[in-house]
Design an enzyme around this catalytic site. Structure first.
Site, PDB file in Angstrom:
ATOM      1  N   SER A   1       0.457  -1.693   0.261  1.00 35.99           N
ATOM      2  CA  SER A   1      -0.143   0.406   0.007  1.00 35.99           C
ATOM      3  C   SER A   1       0.767   1.628  -0.002  1.00 35.99           C
ATOM      4  O   SER A   1       0.280   2.125  -0.074  1.00 35.99           O
ATOM      5  CB  SER A   1      -0.982   0.098   1.209  1.00 35.99           C
ATOM      6  OG  SER A   1      -0.532   0.161   2.271  1.00 35.99           O
ATOM      7  N   ASP A  22      -4.151   8.443   7.091  1.00 43.34           N
ATOM      8  CA  ASP A  22      -4.899   7.940   6.846  1.00 43.34           C
ATOM      9  C   ASP A  22      -3.632   7.400   8.919  1.00 43.34           C
ATOM     10  O   ASP A  22      -2.713   7.563   9.413  1.00 43.34           O
ATOM     11  CB  ASP A  22      -5.268   7.075   7.000  1.00 43.34           C
ATOM     12  CG  ASP A  22      -4.806   5.735   6.271  1.00 43.34           C
ATOM     13  OD1 ASP A  22      -3.700   5.810   6.727  1.00 43.34           O
ATOM     14  OD2 ASP A  22      -4.927   5.288   5.280  1.00 43.34           O
ATOM     15  N   HIS A  52      -0.596   5.398   6.820  1.00 42.61           N
ATOM     16  CA  HIS A  52      -0.017   5.949   5.734  1.00 42.61           C
ATOM     17  C   HIS A  52       0.264   7.491   5.786  1.00 42.61           C
ATOM     18  O   HIS A  52      -0.577   7.919   6.525  1.00 42.61           O
ATOM     19  CB  HIS A  52      -0.888   5.889   4.544  1.00 42.61           C
ATOM     20  CG  HIS A  52      -1.222   4.165   4.059  1.00 42.61           C
ATOM     21  ND1 HIS A  52      -2.434   3.685   5.242  1.00 42.61           N
ATOM     22  CD2 HIS A  52      -0.565   3.436   4.058  1.00 42.61           C
ATOM     23  CE1 HIS A  52      -2.489   2.230   4.514  1.00 42.61           C
ATOM     24  NE2 HIS A  52      -0.860   2.047   3.469  1.00 42.61           N
TER      25      HIS A  52
END
Length: 354
Positions: free
Chosen positions: A39, A329, A332
């Site tokens: 991610s 978030d 991240h």
């Protein structure tokens, strides 16, 4: 005495002798940016895969071009996008599984990354994401498509001169080892790190056999300082988990050593170890130095737990300006954080590869 004409010719020959290497150096650019990872670099491949781990909805992507949520786990662009733009290529590297793009779009950059995956195939099983071996299979398919599109010789040049970004490993520790019992019953954390290094070596050796020659191998971040991990350690005054940071730092030392070893043992291979750990940690510890106001909490929701579907347009308290935050978030960084890191990294990458 030499005539003026002969002097001019001699001077021009001297200039050409001095300048031609510089011209050749300028022309020897990077042909494409090709991405493997999780991610930290996913451009939206999980949108097209049967997994619950997605981010193709608001407020993700609100600072991306057109305010579009693409599946990037960020408020805007991720690292490979900035790297591609800095190399004079496209400003955003498209996800390979996105049906909105064709092989023509992928000719100067393509992203195979999948949020939630790792070097350990067992990590991809946790949230049913694309395992690293499947990213390689997609890369093989891409090579076939590229050769059909550009022709064998031109496609091979693109593939050889491309910069390959490899960024994963955090999920192996946080999502797998420290969360589930299987790997803990098999390995100590140091042994598990060594197991991951073996998987990394196998992965790089395999893509080397497929023609890969230029790799930016990304370090682990200070993973104990991620908002989610600080929340889990709430009874430790919301401080960073120093054990996790120590594990990441020690693994990074070994990962860098692996890159050096493979450079020496794979002819023609050039691996640059992109160490992001300490700059990222500095931003967390000294946010004001970099123009941030909030370091420990994330922009989305309460900033403590929200990620993926928990970070949505109905999340309460989501900040208005993500540029004030180090994290977007709970797992991240914001686009601003990423850009600061890439701006620091790019001169080193250019000096090494160009």
């Amino acid at each position: 005495m030499a005539s003026r004409g002969s002097q001019t010719v001699s001077f021009l020959l001297f200039l050409s002798h001095m300048l031609l290497p510089q011209v050749a150096k300028c022309r020897a650019g990077i042909s494409a940016v090709i991405v493997f990872g999780d991610s930290s670099v996913d451009a939206g491949n999980n949108n097209w895969y049967p997994t619950p781990l997605r981010s193709n909805f608001e407020p993700y992507g609100r600072d991306f071009f057109g305010g579009k949520p693409t599946g990037r786990f960020c408020n805007g662009r991720v690292g490979p996008d900035f790297i591609s733009e800095a190399l004079g290529l496209k400003p955003a590297v498209p996800a390979y599984l996105d049906p909105g793009y064709s092989i023509a779009d992928f000719a100067t950059g393509v992203n195979f990354a999948s949020a939630g995956t790792g070097f350990d195939n067992a990590t991809s099983d946790v949230l049913n994401v694309i395992p690293l071996w499947k990213e390689i299979e997609n890369f093989k398919e891409y090579q076939q498509r590229l050769r059909a599109y550009l022709g064998e010789a031109k496609a091979n040049r693109v593939l050889t001169e491309a910069l390959y970004i490899v960024s994963l490993g955090t999920n192996d520790f946080l999502e797998n080892y420290y969360t589930l019992p299987d790997r803990q019953s098999q390995y100590t954390v140091t042994e598990y790190g060594d197991f991951l290094l073996e998987q990394t070596q196998n992965f790089i050796t395999e893509i080397y056999s497929l023609g890969v020659r230029k790799i930016s191998l990304t370090s682990l971040p200070p993973m104990g300082c991620l908002p989610l991990e600080r929340t889990v350690d709430l009874f430790q005054n919301f401080d960073c988990n120093e054990e996790y940071n120590r594990v990441a730092a020690e693994f990074n030392v070994k990962l860098k050593g692996l890159g050096i070893y493979l450079n020496q043992n794979l002819p023609g291979m050039k691996i640059y170890f992109s160490d992001l750990y300490y700059l990222f940690l500095q931003m967390i510890q000294e946010p004001a130095t970099f123009g941030f106001e909030v370091a420990g909490l994330a922009c989305c929701g309460t900033g403590m737990l929200e990620m993926s579907y928990l970070c949505n347009s109905h999340s309460p308290f989501t900040c208005d300006d993500a540029s004030k935050y180090v994290f977007w978030d709970s797992f991240h960084p914001t686009e601003k954080t990423i850009k600061i890191i890439i701006d620091d990294l790019m001169p080193k990458l250019k000096a090494y590869f160009l």
